[in-house]
Design a protein around this motif. Sequence first.
Motif, PDB file in Angstrom:
ATOM      1  N   GLN A  79      -1.232   2.034  14.095  1.00 28.83           N
ATOM      2  CA  GLN A  79      -0.766   1.577  12.789  1.00 28.83           C
ATOM      3  C   GLN A  79      -1.058   0.095  12.601  1.00 28.83           C
ATOM      4  O   GLN A  79      -1.431  -0.347  11.510  1.00 28.83           O
ATOM      5  CB  GLN A  79       0.734   1.837  12.641  1.00 28.83           C
ATOM      6  N   GLN A  93       5.901   8.444   1.146  1.00 25.38           N
ATOM      7  CA  GLN A  93       5.164   9.424   1.954  1.00 25.38           C
ATOM      8  C   GLN A  93       5.871  10.768   1.886  1.00 25.38           C
ATOM      9  O   GLN A  93       7.076  10.873   2.060  1.00 25.38           O
ATOM     10  CB  GLN A  93       5.068   8.896   3.392  1.00 25.38           C
ATOM     11  N   LEU A 137      -4.042   7.431   7.354  1.00 25.78           N
ATOM     12  CA  LEU A 137      -3.148   7.209   6.215  1.00 25.78           C
ATOM     13  C   LEU A 137      -3.868   7.534   4.917  1.00 25.78           C
ATOM     14  O   LEU A 137      -5.057   7.223   4.762  1.00 25.78           O
ATOM     15  CB  LEU A 137      -2.669   5.753   6.171  1.00 25.78           C
ATOM     16  N   GLN A 154      -3.652   6.510   1.164  1.00 27.25           N
ATOM     17  CA  GLN A 154      -3.054   5.533   0.259  1.00 27.25           C
ATOM     18  C   GLN A 154      -3.323   5.935  -1.187  1.00 27.25           C
ATOM     19  O   GLN A 154      -4.462   6.193  -1.573  1.00 27.25           O
ATOM     20  CB  GLN A 154      -3.622   4.133   0.508  1.00 27.25           C
ATOM     21  N   MET A 196       5.838   3.146   3.559  1.00 26.15           N
ATOM     22  CA  MET A 196       5.961   4.589   3.743  1.00 26.15           C
ATOM     23  C   MET A 196       7.039   5.237   2.871  1.00 26.15           C
ATOM     24  O   MET A 196       7.333   6.419   3.010  1.00 26.15           O
ATOM     25  CB  MET A 196       6.311   4.894   5.213  1.00 26.15           C
ATOM     26  N   ALA A 242       0.862  -1.179   0.000  1.00 32.69           N
ATOM     27  CA  ALA A 242       0.000   0.000   0.000  1.00 32.69           C
ATOM     28  C   ALA A 242       0.899   1.229   0.000  1.00 32.69           C
ATOM     29  O   ALA A 242       1.618   1.479   0.965  1.00 32.69           O
ATOM     30  CB  ALA A 242      -0.913   0.003   1.224  1.00 32.69           C
ATOM     31  N   GLN A 253      -3.193  -1.699   9.662  1.00 29.90           N
ATOM     32  CA  GLN A 253      -2.701  -2.791   8.834  1.00 29.90           C
ATOM     33  C   GLN A 253      -3.724  -3.913   8.741  1.00 29.90           C
ATOM     34  O   GLN A 253      -3.874  -4.562   7.694  1.00 29.90           O
ATOM     35  CB  GLN A 253      -1.385  -3.318   9.404  1.00 29.90           C
ATOM     36  N   ARG A 292       0.579  -4.615   2.487  1.00 28.49           N
ATOM     37  CA  ARG A 292       1.483  -4.163   3.539  1.00 28.49           C
ATOM     38  C   ARG A 292       1.737  -2.665   3.400  1.00 28.49           C
ATOM     39  O   ARG A 292       1.998  -2.153   2.317  1.00 28.49           O
ATOM     40  CB  ARG A 292       2.807  -4.923   3.480  1.00 28.49           C
ATOM     41  N   ILE A 293       1.663  -1.950   4.518  1.00 28.37           N
ATOM     42  CA  ILE A 293       1.887  -0.505   4.530  1.00 28.37           C
ATOM     43  C   ILE A 293       3.335  -0.205   4.150  1.00 28.37           C
ATOM     44  O   ILE A 293       4.275  -0.748   4.727  1.00 28.37           O
ATOM     45  CB  ILE A 293       1.565   0.081   5.915  1.00 28.37           C
ATOM     46  N   ILE A 347       1.760   4.669   0.694  1.00 26.65           N
ATOM     47  CA  ILE A 347       1.271   5.729   1.578  1.00 26.65           C
ATOM     48  C   ILE A 347       1.899   7.045   1.162  1.00 26.65           C
ATOM     49  O   ILE A 347       3.121   7.185   1.128  1.00 26.65           O
ATOM     50  CB  ILE A 347       1.601   5.408   3.052  1.00 26.65           C
ATOM     51  N   MET A 392      -6.195  -3.392   5.952  1.00 23.13           N
ATOM     52  CA  MET A 392      -5.674  -3.293   4.596  1.00 23.13           C
ATOM     53  C   MET A 392      -5.200  -4.642   4.099  1.00 23.13           C
ATOM     54  O   MET A 392      -4.608  -5.434   4.844  1.00 23.13           O
ATOM     55  CB  MET A 392      -4.533  -2.268   4.542  1.00 23.13           C
TER      56      MET A 392
END
Length: 393
Positions: A93, A109, A57, A59, A106, A38, A97, A103-104, A40, A100
């Motif tokens: 966080q 970002q 977040l 996305q 970053m 994912a 997760q 997997r997050i 972010i 979703m």
Amino acid sequence: MRAGRLKGAGKRALCLLLIASLPILPGCWDRKELNEIALIRALGIDRTEDGQIEMTLLQAIPQRVGTDSGTGGGGKQQQMVLSARGVTIPEAQSKLQEKMGRRIFMGHQEVVVLGKRLAKTGIWEALDYFARHPGLRKDAFVFVTESSPKEIFETVAPGETISTGTLYKMVKLERAVNLTLMRLLQEVSGDAEAAGIPVVMKVNDTTLAMDGTAVFRGDKMVDHLDRKAAEGLMWIRNEFTTRMVNTRLPGERGYVSMEVVRSEIELIPKIEGKKRRILLKVTSEDDVRFNGTRLTLYHPSNVDRIARAMERILRDRIRQTVEKVQKKDRADVLGFAGAFHREYPEEWAKVKDRWNEQVFPRLDVDIQVRVHIRRPGVTDRPAGLPEEKVKER
């Protein structure tokens, strides 16, 4: 014969070594496929009424070519905004997760938005999270909002595919205080232990706007500077460029608008006996973009009058900002502490523990402003006025 046996043994050892290293040689063992993560683009943190942490977040969802409402346009992005609450930021966080399927990640970002309730109660937990998280980009821009980060992320301007595009450009185009995560971490732990963070507000469902600067002493927000005071802060921090300033001349009707093309700031600390002072010297180079008076700019004396009027406006604006953060906020977001530390390291060691509370508020600040008008424009006389109405001096 012996050399041949050694040569053969060496070959066999090399082959065994190559076979044994095969499991660790492939370069894709830690790959992250795009359809498994994912992306972010923005992170928001706020505190709820019951004291919990709320993480939000944004996305970015890449779209396939030709799937954008049948237009055939390629590569456009859409967004999804998710929030979760927890006792700590990592717990929030973790709950995100769970919501979703990917997997997050970053690594892309670029924006961090802090809610006002968190800013008022203290952002130290967020700072610790930012400093420890290896995947967070430290060059992301930081904002504070009066509303919630979720509302900011859900506001997408026409022509943009995600809200971070607006936030990112606002710093560059509107010349807000340019504050990254790395700079924020440095300032709150630096000499002054103070920082100024730009404030973003939601105007309507499709519009965001800058709304001054939040002043932090330590990890807590102590004031909200309006746009004029924030501009004074940007002058002092040498971040005010490419912005229009209006001025009026005594005895004349109409405004003159000037564009600041270059500015330079000097902070010169002085110790005279037991008195501590600082000289703030501002040098600005401007271009005239509009002449609403009847004065012709052919005469240098008229150009000089405009420059002196501009100096008075800048001096008053900077003075108001200095007095506000000195007397009311007691938060040295102006960089004076660093100047004294560099110039008088031994004296600084004596006063650093009481700088914001006792020394900074009593500091005498002398402000000198010098404006140079480099280009008065293509024409020297007010356009559209008959010659008999133009004033030479």
